[in-house]
Design an enzyme around this catalytic site. Sequence first.
Site, PDB file in Angstrom:
ATOM      1  N   GLU A 157      99.985  86.062  43.164  1.00  0.00           N
ATOM      2  CA  GLU A 157     100.434  87.389  42.710  1.00  0.00           C
ATOM      3  C   GLU A 157     101.952  87.462  42.475  1.00  0.00           C
ATOM      4  O   GLU A 157     102.608  88.382  42.948  1.00  0.00           O
ATOM      5  CB  GLU A 157      99.962  88.451  43.702  1.00  0.00           C
ATOM      6  CG  GLU A 157      98.455  88.433  43.875  1.00  0.00           C
ATOM      7  CD  GLU A 157      97.943  89.297  45.029  1.00  0.00           C
ATOM      8  OE1 GLU A 157      98.741  89.960  45.691  1.00  0.00           O
ATOM      9  OE2 GLU A 157      96.714  89.287  45.254  1.00  0.00           O
ATOM     10  N   GLU A 262      88.232  85.476  43.548  1.00  0.00           N
ATOM     11  CA  GLU A 262      88.060  86.530  44.561  1.00  0.00           C
ATOM     12  C   GLU A 262      87.083  87.592  44.056  1.00  0.00           C
ATOM     13  O   GLU A 262      87.341  88.802  44.165  1.00  0.00           O
ATOM     14  CB  GLU A 262      89.422  87.167  44.905  1.00  0.00           C
ATOM     15  CG  GLU A 262      90.470  86.157  45.347  1.00  0.00           C
ATOM     16  CD  GLU A 262      91.776  86.788  45.822  1.00  0.00           C
ATOM     17  OE1 GLU A 262      91.842  88.011  46.022  1.00  0.00           O
ATOM     18  OE2 GLU A 262      92.749  86.031  46.000  1.00  0.00           O
TER      19      GLU A 262
HETATM   20  O1  G3I Z   1      92.520  90.874  62.465  1.00  0.00           O
HETATM   21  C1  G3I Z   1      93.377  92.003  62.669  1.00  0.00           C
HETATM   22  C2  G3I Z   1      92.955  92.761  63.887  1.00  0.00           C
HETATM   23  O2  G3I Z   1      93.138  91.932  65.021  1.00  0.00           O
HETATM   24  C3  G3I Z   1      93.793  94.037  63.986  1.00  0.00           C
HETATM   25  O3  G3I Z   1      93.352  94.785  65.056  1.00  0.00           O
HETATM   26  C4  G3I Z   1      93.666  94.853  62.707  1.00  0.00           C
HETATM   27  C5  G3I Z   1      94.541  96.098  62.745  1.00  0.00           C
HETATM   28  O4  G3I Z   1      95.058  96.396  61.468  1.00  0.00           O
HETATM   29  O5  G3I Z   1      94.068  94.064  61.630  1.00  0.00           O
HETATM   30  C6  G3I Z   1      93.295  92.900  61.444  1.00  0.00           C
HETATM   31  O6  G3I Z   1      93.814  92.192  60.388  1.00  0.00           O
HETATM   32  C7  G3I Z   1      93.576  92.693  59.082  1.00  0.00           C
HETATM   33  C8  G3I Z   1      92.871  91.592  58.309  1.00  0.00           C
HETATM   34  O7  G3I Z   1      92.764  91.963  56.973  1.00  0.00           O
HETATM   35  C9  G3I Z   1      91.497  91.253  58.869  1.00  0.00           C
HETATM   36  O8  G3I Z   1      90.648  92.327  58.713  1.00  0.00           O
HETATM   37  C10 G3I Z   1      94.909  93.007  58.461  1.00  0.00           C
HETATM   38  O9  G3I Z   1      95.473  94.140  59.098  1.00  0.00           O
HETATM   39  C11 G3I Z   1      94.733  93.289  56.982  1.00  0.00           C
HETATM   40  O10 G3I Z   1      96.024  93.402  56.380  1.00  0.00           O
HETATM   41  C12 G3I Z   1      94.007  92.123  56.335  1.00  0.00           C
HETATM   42  O11 G3I Z   1      93.764  92.435  54.987  1.00  0.00           O
HETATM   43  C13 G3I Z   1      93.555  91.329  54.144  1.00  0.00           C
HETATM   44  C14 G3I Z   1      94.527  91.453  52.959  1.00  0.00           C
HETATM   45  O12 G3I Z   1      94.262  90.447  52.008  1.00  0.00           O
HETATM   46  C15 G3I Z   1      95.958  91.266  53.415  1.00  0.00           C
HETATM   47  O13 G3I Z   1      96.169  89.984  53.919  1.00  0.00           O
HETATM   48  C16 G3I Z   1      92.112  91.362  53.659  1.00  0.00           C
HETATM   49  O14 G3I Z   1      91.251  91.061  54.754  1.00  0.00           O
HETATM   50  C17 G3I Z   1      91.919  90.321  52.557  1.00  0.00           C
HETATM   51  O15 G3I Z   1      90.643  90.483  51.991  1.00  0.00           O
HETATM   52  C18 G3I Z   1      92.963  90.519  51.458  1.00  0.00           C
HETATM   53  O16 G3I Z   1      92.808  89.478  50.528  1.00  0.00           O
HETATM   54  C19 G3I Z   1      93.649  89.540  49.361  1.00  0.00           C
HETATM   55  C20 G3I Z   1      93.946  88.123  48.933  1.00  0.00           C
HETATM   56  O17 G3I Z   1      94.513  87.397  49.997  1.00  0.00           O
HETATM   57  C21 G3I Z   1      94.873  88.109  47.710  1.00  0.00           C
HETATM   58  N1  G3I Z   1      94.323  88.916  46.634  1.00  0.00           N
HETATM   59  C22 G3I Z   1      93.941  90.270  46.986  1.00  0.00           C
HETATM   60  C23 G3I Z   1      92.982  90.256  48.169  1.00  0.00           C
HETATM   61  C24 G3I Z   1      92.536  91.654  48.514  1.00  0.00           C
HETATM   62  O18 G3I Z   1      93.612  92.407  48.979  1.00  0.00           O
END
Ligand code: G3I
Length: 370
Positions: A157, A262
């Site tokens: 990105e 994705e």
């Molecule tokens: O695992 C922690 C948990 O321990 C905690 O209590 C909780 C509180 O917020 O957060 C949890 O982590 C979250 C994680 O997802 C797992 O669910 C993070 O906050 C959250 O930011 C994270 O979001 C991910 C996001 O990227 C940011 O990294 C999404 O799962 C993931 O699907 C998303 O993937 C992205 C690709 O990498 C790039 N392209 C877009 C795509 C969708 O946004």
Amino acid sequence: MLKRYLLIQTLILATGVFMPAQSSTTLKDAYHGAFYIGVAINADQITGQDARGAKIVAEQFDSITPENALKWERVHPQPNTYDFSLSDQYVALGEKHHMFIVGHTLVWHSQTPDWVFQDTQGKPIRREALLTRLHDHIFTVVGRYKGRIQSWDVANEALNDDGTMRDSKWKQIIGDDYLIKAYQWTHEADPSAELNYNDYSLELPAKRQGAVELVKKLQAAGIKVAVVGVQGHDNLDWPSTASEDETIDVFAKLGVKVAITELDIDVLPAVESHTADISLHIKSDLRLNPYPKELPDAVQKDLARRYADLFGIFLKHRDVMSRVTLWGVTDADSWRNDWPVKGRTSYPLLWDRAGNPKLAYDAVIKASRQ
Ligand code: G3I
């Protein structure tokens, strides 16, 4: 038995779509020889705590991407602290099942801790210092999985939707050549790994053109970009199959392969279309969450048709497609339940919340036979 068969046939004729999953094949077998069928897996699926999800992953897919396990904030949370506990399990899982293993991701504006860009006083560091940090991160992470992770989303990105370079801290501090360095170092750390550029909304003409120019710039710098990753965070009506078709063609002409990296298809009202920008947060509203209990049959069928149409396009380009990866296993796992509106009930994937394959699953299998 005969009665049931006749009923099923009548339903097929009446609806013109596919019946719930009765397929005897699997996704990876159905598309074997065309392209890998991948899936993004979360921590519970990596560790096996989600046994149901892990079983689906092992049976149905021949490629995996870590949804979060290899992001900078996870593997390198503090300056001198690397944590490979989960990513080691991720790679071991892929090897156990002889899968094509993807690394995601090395340079991203998001999920990179603030310390990376700051000195001990919290002030921005200078170009050379940030380059050193990037170099160390890449050599440590890519080096650890040398010969084991086959394909790296080196940059994720890096572009704005108008095709210009995103004004990330990487760009602000290092300058545009941060990408060239990242690709060169990834290649040095593991010369056998594929180098990918990954982004969303690449079907937007301006953004697509920006990606074309970026790939050409990397190529001119001697970097062998192997794959352009078109993320595929889609809706029922966007992007059109025609623009998906054109997008694959445009990138293939650069001499790279194309991967859908994705894929998920949202059926919920689009609040902000054509983006997957995770910084977007929209206030919750009942009208934005129309199916809190279950998806109406008609929409289920729309989703199945939409998946079939897109896979039809991917198959048409099988000679240049390396992989199609779903961004999650079941609907319950999807990031789209919380983006861009928190707490919605979303239905973007091929398995429902109970772990049962949806009509869309059968539609994808059926599309492979056409
Ligand atoms: O695992 C922690 C948990 O321990 C905690 O209590 C909780 C509180 O917020 O957060 C949890 O982590 C979250 C994680 O997802 C797992 O669910 C993070 O906050 C959250 O930011 C994270 O979001 C991910 C996001 O990227 C940011 O990294 C999404 O799962 C993931 O699907 C998303 O993937 C992205 C690709 O990498 C790039 N392209 C877009 C795509 C969708 O946004």
